[in-house]
Design an enzyme around this catalytic site. Structure first.
Site, mmCIF file in Angstrom:
data_model
loop_
_atom_site.group_PDB
_atom_site.id
_atom_site.type_symbol
_atom_site.label_atom_id
_atom_site.label_comp_id
_atom_site.label_asym_id
_atom_site.label_seq_id
_atom_site.Cartn_x
_atom_site.Cartn_y
_atom_site.Cartn_z
ATOM 1 N N ASP A 8 0.808 -1.218 0.000
ATOM 2 C CA ASP A 8 0.000 0.000 0.000
ATOM 3 C C ASP A 8 0.841 1.267 0.000
ATOM 4 O O ASP A 8 0.319 2.358 -0.222
ATOM 5 C CB ASP A 8 -0.873 0.025 1.264
ATOM 6 C CG ASP A 8 -2.207 -0.653 1.054
ATOM 7 O OD1 ASP A 8 -2.698 -0.634 -0.077
ATOM 8 O OD2 ASP A 8 -2.743 -1.194 2.035
HETATM 9 C C1 BGC Z 1 0.330 1.139 6.263
HETATM 10 C C2 BGC Z 1 0.026 -0.064 5.422
HETATM 11 C C3 BGC Z 1 -1.450 -0.206 5.254
HETATM 12 C C4 BGC Z 1 -2.050 1.091 4.747
HETATM 13 C C5 BGC Z 1 -3.556 1.000 4.699
HETATM 14 C C6 BGC Z 1 -0.322 2.369 5.677
HETATM 15 O O1 BGC Z 1 -0.095 3.465 6.500
HETATM 16 O O2 BGC Z 1 1.725 1.311 6.348
HETATM 17 O O3 BGC Z 1 0.575 -1.213 6.035
HETATM 18 O O4 BGC Z 1 -1.712 -1.225 4.356
HETATM 19 O O5 BGC Z 1 -1.697 2.162 5.578
HETATM 20 O O6 BGC Z 1 -4.127 2.107 4.118
HETATM 21 C C1 NOJ Z 2 -1.533 -3.889 5.484
HETATM 22 C C2 NOJ Z 2 -2.736 -3.906 4.615
HETATM 23 O O1 NOJ Z 2 -3.839 -4.379 5.340
HETATM 24 C C3 NOJ Z 2 -2.519 -4.774 3.396
HETATM 25 O O2 NOJ Z 2 -3.626 -4.683 2.548
HETATM 26 C C4 NOJ Z 2 -1.260 -4.402 2.682
HETATM 27 O O3 NOJ Z 2 -1.058 -5.330 1.644
HETATM 28 C C5 NOJ Z 2 -0.066 -4.393 3.609
HETATM 29 N N1 NOJ Z 2 -0.349 -3.572 4.738
HETATM 30 C C6 NOJ Z 2 1.199 -3.910 2.928
HETATM 31 O O4 NOJ Z 2 1.160 -2.567 2.651
#
Ligand code: BGC
Ligand code: NOJ
Length: 811
Positions: A483
């Site tokens: 993400d």
């Molecule tokens: C986090 C990710 C997460 C995303 C969701 C980010 O701030 O680092 O792990 O998947 O937010 O929107």
């Molecule tokens: C947490 C999120 O829930 C997931 O959708 C994502 O793939 C990972 N973070 C990596 O960014």
């Protein structure tokens, strides 16, 4: 250092001090009513949706942490204590918290009085039961007072912590005997209320928080408890709470038991009232009646245990490795159920008001859950697919209560569509139920444009085919699995959402990771088409997969590892050409596990590079070297300080991808080494560094560049649960469901020894014995089914047959 121990016979983790490095929590609830509960009795409850139907109030980011919970204060003379230690924090003479499967228990004592508390959510009703037993262990009579305490949330947890100008005037309650009713907003548009009840007469109650705590007090020293007398307050606005007071005389050796029920009740819209402004209490009375005695509680608790014992008998292993047995047989599967239920909504790190169910997350959660309750997986797949758009893209998240896509975040995460193929394929391989593929499923919840689920999958597949960039690799959109790799975002101002700022799509930035997914799930899609007899579509899909495979080798190979992506300027990310972020885990793990470059020897090379550059003591880091400055063209990934989260943290979720990839090339030693590094049963030993619960996985462990490498964060709600369960059960132990039957092809470390697995699959029980006389890492020399030798490693499935005795000789 440990703060407790595993009690495997009881399937419990026993916490022996309340002072754990972080609150160590458990989840109660199997269907609709859920509670988060910490080892100091903190936490909260909700019905179906942690944002929209929050029952009790919790204060995230509070000091001290972990405050508000379901508290019991015991006043014994001048001493006030809680069985869970919080919130009075009175030193206890003994303390023990047992987090079990769907329940938590405390055994504590102070000054000769012991308290045991059992908390669980029964399988059949929307309530949490707390049974509290108080025993006098002294030689003299004890006069004690018991006070219960919960603070109500005004249902919408988001509004509850923001809209004070209204909320301080809406709170309403009713008090009838020992039942305290919370009915805020029931007069207008709600048809539900909550109750807190105890199965005994009471000596007092309070329903106004301010009356209970007293001005300038907090729940650590409520004035009412100090004074030893409730005030009988009836809340009008402000903050409604529910407090019972019970005065108890305990003779020497005597035990008294009380059953508290915290319940959620709903009435039909046309039957809301008993009389003007008096709520219809029929559902509450039914609930109270059902759980009115200790025997009722025991019956419901037995039923819960039976429910879980059944589920956990679907896959069991007996090996010489206790830690593997413990994770596989108990905790890993339990966490898979919790992630299935919660997606990424409510934990001690996810506030329950942010993300609901994730399209990508929930599909992956299914991979580790589908064998447990396939019917629920089926329903979930339909719900998820109903939030897909007609062009194959999808809402990134949806709200569990409404099942509607969340338009604040929208779509544009270009890996999402392919995860639907992953989830559906896992379901069909598990159950053989192809009828799901023929179900009519809407797009964006609009039934007028419904098609079959198979058509949804086709559009998922074609979304990648139709959205390729300059190298013919998949366009990345807002982000792929990572993400934080926001290649079309270019956000310069604080507060802008990294994912949602800027265009959702760019014509240039591409993802090698999605290419790996396409190869893996494209083949699974082709197999589904074949199952439906559509060989032409299967052939077309395989052609596209082959094209992508070749494209990855042509434009996604960097010489020693797979490139991660191309940015909006078509510069490589995750390449030796980069100054920082030269190598990433995702493309290397996923492309290798998808089989890309295996026959060319490139997967092996990539995995060697992963070991060389990304491995550390606590796991495999997501990238190296860490980004040390903010890169406008990369987005959130470079916003984190080095070593944390997506910037060179150990993202536990994709460690199993590498481990699985190692099994694909037959390196059991290395696969298992990776498995062990993030495995809770192993990291238990370093709980003081790791900090999060030693019985479940956390999302992230700080990497080598961090201030404290090895420190875990974001426990419980992570795709790590499903992926590690797939890794250990399907790849390392090697029992993988295929359309034709179970495939058994283990890949184990040297010295792992023989092992046995029981697997229930499509109505039959498989008793599987694996022997490994030459101590190899991989290879099935002989396979016997009911004494008959079978070629290959698939146990052919025969409809109607209910038991299979399988012997596998590795070699
Ligand atoms: C986090 C990710 C997460 C995303 C969701 C980010 O701030 O680092 O792990 O998947 O937010 O929107
Ligand atoms: C947490 C999120 O829930 C997931 O959708 C994502 O793939 C990972 N973070 C990596 O960014």
């Amino acid at each position: 250092m440990k703060f407790g121990y595993f009690d495997d016979a009881n399937k419990e983790y026993v916490i022996t001090t309340p002072k754990t490095p972080l609150p160590w929590i458990n989840y109660l609830g199997t269907n609709d009513f859920f509670s988060l509960i910490s080892n100091t009795a903190g936490g909260y409850s909700f019905y179906k949706d942690a944002k929209l139907l929050r029952i009790t109030r919790f204060r995230y980011n509070n000091v001290p942490a972990d405050s508000n919970g379901k508290y019991y204060y015991i006043k014994d003379g001048d001493t006030i204590w809680n069985p869970g230690w919080m919130p009075s924090k009175t030193d206890l003479d003994s303390y023990e918290c047992r987090h079990g499967i769907g329940y938590s228990k405390w055994n504590s004592s102070k000054n000769g009085v012991s308290a045991s508390v059992l908390a669980f959510v029964p399988t059949d009703d929307a309530c949490e039961i707390n049974q509290i037993k108080l025993t006098n262990n002294t030689q003299s009579v004890k006069e004690i007072k018991l006070f219960s305490y919960v603070e109500w949330c005004l249902w919408n947890a988001d509004d509850d912590m923001k809209n004070f100008q209204r909320n301080f005037s809406t709170g309403e309650v009713e008090v009838i005997g020992s039942t305290l009713y919370h009915k805020t907003e029931y007069r207008e548009r709600r048809n539900h209320y909550a109750i807190y009840h105890v199965n005994s007469d009471i000596d007092g109650f309070d329903t106004s928080r301010d009356a209970f705590l007293g001005a300038y007090h907090d729940n650590h020293d409520p004035e009412v408890v100090t004074n030893g007398a409730c005030t009988g307050s009836v809340a009008h606005g402000w903050s409604p709470v529910a407090v019972h007071q019970i005065n108890i005389t305990l003779n020497p050796g005597e035990t008294k038991s009380f059953v508290f029920v915290l319940g959620y009740c709903e009435n039909p819209d046309n039957d809301k009232w008993e009389s003007k402004n008096v709520v219809n209490k029929a559902p509450a009375k039914k609930l109270i009646e059902k759980y009115s005695t200790d025997a009722d509680v025991e019956k419901a608790f037995d039923k819960l245990n039976e429910y879980w014992n059944n589920l956990l008998s679907i896959f069991t292993v007996e090996s010489a490795n206790d830690k593997v047995n413990r994770m596989v047989n108990i905790w890993n599967q339990y966490q898979c159920m919790v992630t299935f239920n919660m997606s990424r909504s409510a934990s001690y790190f996810e506030s329950g008001i942010g993300r609901g169910m994730g399209f990508r997350d929930s599909n992956q959660d299914l991979l580790g859950f589908v064998h447990l309750i396939p019917e629920r997986a089926r329903e979930r797949i339909i719900d998820i697919a109903s939030t897909q758009f007609e062009n194959g893209s999808a809402y990134h998240q949806y709200q569990p209560l409404t099942k509607r896509g969340n338009s604040d975040i929208g779509s544009g995460f270009n890996d999402d569509p392919l995860w639907l193929i992953a989830g559906t394929s896992a379901y069909v391989r598990e159950t053989g139920d192809v009828s799901i593929l023929k179900e009519m499923v809407p797009y964006d919840n609009d039934m007028s444009v419904a098609t079959t689920l198979m058509e949804h999958l086709k559009r998922s597949f074609d979304f990648t085919v139709n959205n390729k960039g300059p190298h013919k690799l998949p366009l990345i959109g807002r982000a792929d699995w990572n993400d934080c790799l926001n290649l079309n975002c270019f956000s310069e101002h604080p507060g802008e959402s990294f994912q949602c700022f800027g265009p959702s799509e760019g014509p240039v930035a591409e993802s090698v990771f999605i290419a790996g997914m396409f190869v893996k799930y494209g083949e699974e899609y082709a197999q589904l088409a074949e199952l439906l007899g559509d060989t032409a579509e299967a052939e077309r899909a395989r052609k596209e997969v082959k094209i992508m495979y070749d494209t990855v080798l042509e434009s996604g190979w960097d010489g020693e590892w797979f490139v991660r992506a191309y940015d909006a300027y078509s510069n490589k990310i995750g390449s030796k050409e980069c100054e920082e972020g030269k190598i990433f885990i995702e493309s290397n793990g996923f492309c290798s596990l998808a089989g890309i470059g295996v026959k060319e020897g490139l997967a092996e090379k990539a995995l060697d590079s992963v070991k060389k550059y990304l491995d550390c003591k606590y796991g495999v880091m997501i990238l190296q070297p860490a980004y040390t400055v903010y890169h406008l063209e990369l987005g959130e990934i470079s916003s984190y300080p080095p070593g944390y989260k997506e910037n060179a943290g150990i993202f536990c979720h994709n460690n199993p991808w590498v481990s699985i990839a190692e099994t694909v090339i037959g390196r059991g030693d290395r696969a298992f080494e990776i498995y062990k590094k993030t495995c809770p049963a192993y990291t238990e030993e370093i709980s003081e560094i790791h900090k999060t619960e030693p019985y479940v996985y956390c999302q992230m462990v700080a990497g080598n560049d961090a201030y404290i490498p090895g420190e875990g964060k974001n426990s419980w709600l992570t795709g790590t649960a499903a992926w590690t369960f797939c890794n250990i059960s399907q790849y390392i132990l090697g029992v993988y469901p295929t359309h034709k039957g179970l495939s058994i092809d283990p890949c184990v470390p040297h010295g792992f020894g023989d092992f046995k697995i029981t697997r229930k699959f499509r109505g039959a029980t498989y008793n599987i014995e694996v022997t490994n006389p030459s101590d190899v890492e991989k290879g099935v020399k002989e396979l016997y089914v009911d004494g008959c030798k079978v070629d290959g490693c698939i146990v052919p499935f025969t409809e109607g047959k209910t038991s299979y005795n399988v012997k596998v000789v590795m070699g």
